[in-house]
Enzyme design. Structure first.
Site, PDB file in Angstrom:
ATOM      1  N   ASP A  45       3.781  18.233  27.882  1.00  0.00           N
ATOM      2  CA  ASP A  45       3.394  17.111  28.741  1.00  0.00           C
ATOM      3  C   ASP A  45       4.530  16.786  29.710  1.00  0.00           C
ATOM      4  O   ASP A  45       4.387  15.926  30.589  1.00  0.00           O
ATOM      5  CB  ASP A  45       2.958  15.887  27.918  1.00  0.00           C
ATOM      6  CG  ASP A  45       4.059  15.337  27.039  1.00  0.00           C
ATOM      7  OD1 ASP A  45       5.158  15.936  26.987  1.00  0.00           O
ATOM      8  OD2 ASP A  45       3.828  14.298  26.383  1.00  0.00           O
ATOM      9  N   SER A  46       5.655  17.522  29.593  1.00  0.00           N
ATOM     10  CA  SER A  46       6.707  17.448  30.617  1.00  0.00           C
ATOM     11  C   SER A  46       6.137  17.857  31.970  1.00  0.00           C
ATOM     12  O   SER A  46       6.779  17.651  32.999  1.00  0.00           O
ATOM     13  CB  SER A  46       7.886  18.345  30.236  1.00  0.00           C
ATOM     14  OG  SER A  46       7.455  19.642  29.890  1.00  0.00           O
ATOM     15  N   ASP A  84       0.452  20.642  24.139  1.00  0.00           N
ATOM     16  CA  ASP A  84       1.179  19.425  23.791  1.00  0.00           C
ATOM     17  C   ASP A  84       0.219  18.245  23.870  1.00  0.00           C
ATOM     18  O   ASP A  84      -0.361  17.987  24.931  1.00  0.00           O
ATOM     19  CB  ASP A  84       2.310  19.249  24.817  1.00  0.00           C
ATOM     20  CG  ASP A  84       3.445  18.412  24.288  1.00  0.00           C
ATOM     21  OD1 ASP A  84       3.468  18.114  23.080  1.00  0.00           O
ATOM     22  OD2 ASP A  84       4.330  18.072  25.100  1.00  0.00           O
ATOM     23  N   LYS A 114       1.036  20.456  19.471  1.00  0.00           N
ATOM     24  CA  LYS A 114       2.301  19.797  19.110  1.00  0.00           C
ATOM     25  C   LYS A 114       2.128  18.286  19.235  1.00  0.00           C
ATOM     26  O   LYS A 114       1.508  17.806  20.185  1.00  0.00           O
ATOM     27  CB  LYS A 114       3.429  20.275  20.033  1.00  0.00           C
ATOM     28  CG  LYS A 114       4.756  19.580  19.778  1.00  0.00           C
ATOM     29  CD  LYS A 114       5.886  20.206  20.564  1.00  0.00           C
ATOM     30  CE  LYS A 114       6.033  19.679  21.965  1.00  0.00           C
ATOM     31  NZ  LYS A 114       6.256  18.228  22.090  1.00  0.00           N
ATOM     32  N   GLU A 116       4.303  14.450  18.734  1.00  0.00           N
ATOM     33  CA  GLU A 116       5.611  13.813  18.594  1.00  0.00           C
ATOM     34  C   GLU A 116       5.593  12.793  17.465  1.00  0.00           C
ATOM     35  O   GLU A 116       4.649  12.009  17.341  1.00  0.00           O
ATOM     36  CB  GLU A 116       5.990  13.110  19.905  1.00  0.00           C
ATOM     37  CG  GLU A 116       6.251  14.082  21.043  1.00  0.00           C
ATOM     38  CD  GLU A 116       6.762  13.401  22.310  1.00  0.00           C
ATOM     39  OE1 GLU A 116       7.094  12.196  22.250  1.00  0.00           O
ATOM     40  OE2 GLU A 116       6.830  14.081  23.337  1.00  0.00           O
ATOM     41  N   GLU A 183      14.505  17.846  18.779  1.00  0.00           N
ATOM     42  CA  GLU A 183      15.053  17.670  20.134  1.00  0.00           C
ATOM     43  C   GLU A 183      16.255  16.737  20.131  1.00  0.00           C
ATOM     44  O   GLU A 183      16.209  15.628  19.563  1.00  0.00           O
ATOM     45  CB  GLU A 183      13.968  17.106  21.067  1.00  0.00           C
ATOM     46  CG  GLU A 183      14.502  16.845  22.470  1.00  0.00           C
ATOM     47  CD  GLU A 183      13.433  16.578  23.517  1.00  0.00           C
ATOM     48  OE1 GLU A 183      12.225  16.665  23.196  1.00  0.00           O
ATOM     49  OE2 GLU A 183      13.822  16.296  24.668  1.00  0.00           O
TER      50      GLU A 183
HETATM   51  O1  KIV Z   1       6.653  18.301  27.003  1.00  0.00           O
HETATM   52  C1  KIV Z   1       7.595  19.043  26.712  1.00  0.00           C
HETATM   53  O2  KIV Z   1       7.963  19.964  27.432  1.00  0.00           O
HETATM   54  C2  KIV Z   1       8.247  18.796  25.443  1.00  0.00           C
HETATM   55  C3  KIV Z   1       9.658  19.238  25.324  1.00  0.00           C
HETATM   56  C4  KIV Z   1      10.538  18.201  25.907  1.00  0.00           C
HETATM   57  C5  KIV Z   1      10.015  19.493  23.933  1.00  0.00           C
HETATM   58  O3  KIV Z   1       7.679  18.183  24.588  1.00  0.00           O
END
Ligand code: KIV
Length: 285
Positions: A45-46, A84, A114, A116, A183
């Site tokens: 989600d970056s 994500d 993934k 968090e 992280e």
């Molecule tokens: O969204 C992303 O790229 C991430 C990384 C910061 C681990 O979750």
């Protein structure tokens, strides 16, 4: 090459072979990543910051994530692709988490999702795992809750907070996650987690004691301009390369040296030019 599976990644851990993991958000970059030998790709989600220019990851939606995962899947059919789960896609309930994880699989054929968080989202990890979907936990600095963490700050730097990170790691594994990403924690903490957990432990900004590394592609290639975390190594400066090329283009458009008619233009079919000129009025008369 056949598509990487979770079993291949476990095999690599067992053999002591490090796993290379990178984010990608689009088809061509995914092609480059696969060609470069990446085992895993995270459609993070970056993308909110790296592609859409938001200040953080919170505004990112499921629809955006799925669309980008879908493009990446086509670009890297052999890589283990991780979707994500964006903020708001799993916070409400276990049912919501399962429904959205299923959307990732149906909409973009990802290999895992993934999430968090550790202790506080253990029931979500359990629910998605029980639905038959691979989950990767993400602990330490969790950007979706950077508001609560006081910004994008390293975690686990005191004995007390390091213990909290370890508690999260244990909760993620106990809930059934197949892998964990840590992280921005000090290497001592990461080493303890790596030596304690059975599942593969991956690092982004958590040092070398782990089963593999993740970096954000926009950092690695020097594309993301807003800030550079301490743990980032820039392997090239693509922003410089692209800006230089664009400046040359602007200059050549202005001085009319682009496009060279003999080099970058289509030729009319033999004999057609005369016929064409006869058939049209001269626009200057
Ligand atoms: O969204 C992303 O790229 C991430 C990384 C910061 C681990 O979750």
């Amino acid at each position: 090459m056949p598509r990487k599976t979770i079993f291949d990644l476990y095999q690599m851990k067992k053999a002591g072979e490090k796993i290379a993991w990178l984010t990608s958000y689009d088809f061509p970059t995914a092609q480059f990543a696969q060609e470069a030998g990446m085992e895993m790709i995270l459609v993070g989600d970056s993308l909110g910051m790296c592609v859409y220019g938001y200040n953080g990851t919170v505004p990112v939606t499921m629809d955006q994530c799925i669309a980008h995962c879908d493009a990446v899947r086509r670009g890297a059919p052999d890589c283990f692709v991780v979707g994500d789960m964006p903020f708001g896609s799993y916070q409400s309930s276990d049912e919501q988490a399962v429904d959205n994880a299923v959307r990732f699989l149906k909409g973009a054929d990802v290999d895992a999702v993934k999430l968090e968080g550790g202790v506080r989202i253990a029931s979500r990890i359990r629910a998605i795992t029980d639905a038959g979907i691979n989950v990767i936990g993400h602990i330490g600095l969790t950007p979706q809750s950077s508001g609560q963490l006081g910004g994008h700050k390293a975690q686990g730097r005191t004995a007390e907070t390091a213990k909290l990170v370890v508690d999260d790691a244990l909760a993620v594994q106990a809930a059934g996650a197949k892998m964990i990403l840590v992280e921005a924690v000090p290497p001592e903490v990461q080493k303890y987690i790596w030596e304690t957990l059975e599942i593969p432990v991956m690092s982004i900004g958590a040092g070398p004691h782990c089963d593999g590394q993740l970096l954000i592609v926009s950092d690695l290639i020097g594309q993301f301009q807003a800030f550079t975390p301490k743990f980032v190594k820039k392997y090239c400066n693509i922003a410089e390369v692209i800006t230089k090329a664009m400046k040359e283009y602007v200059a050549e458009v202005k001085d009319c040296s682009f496009p060279d008619e003999n080099k970058y233009c289509y030729k009319m079919i033999e004999g057609e030019q005369e016929k064409f000129l006869k058939s049209v009025k001269n626009p200057r008369k």
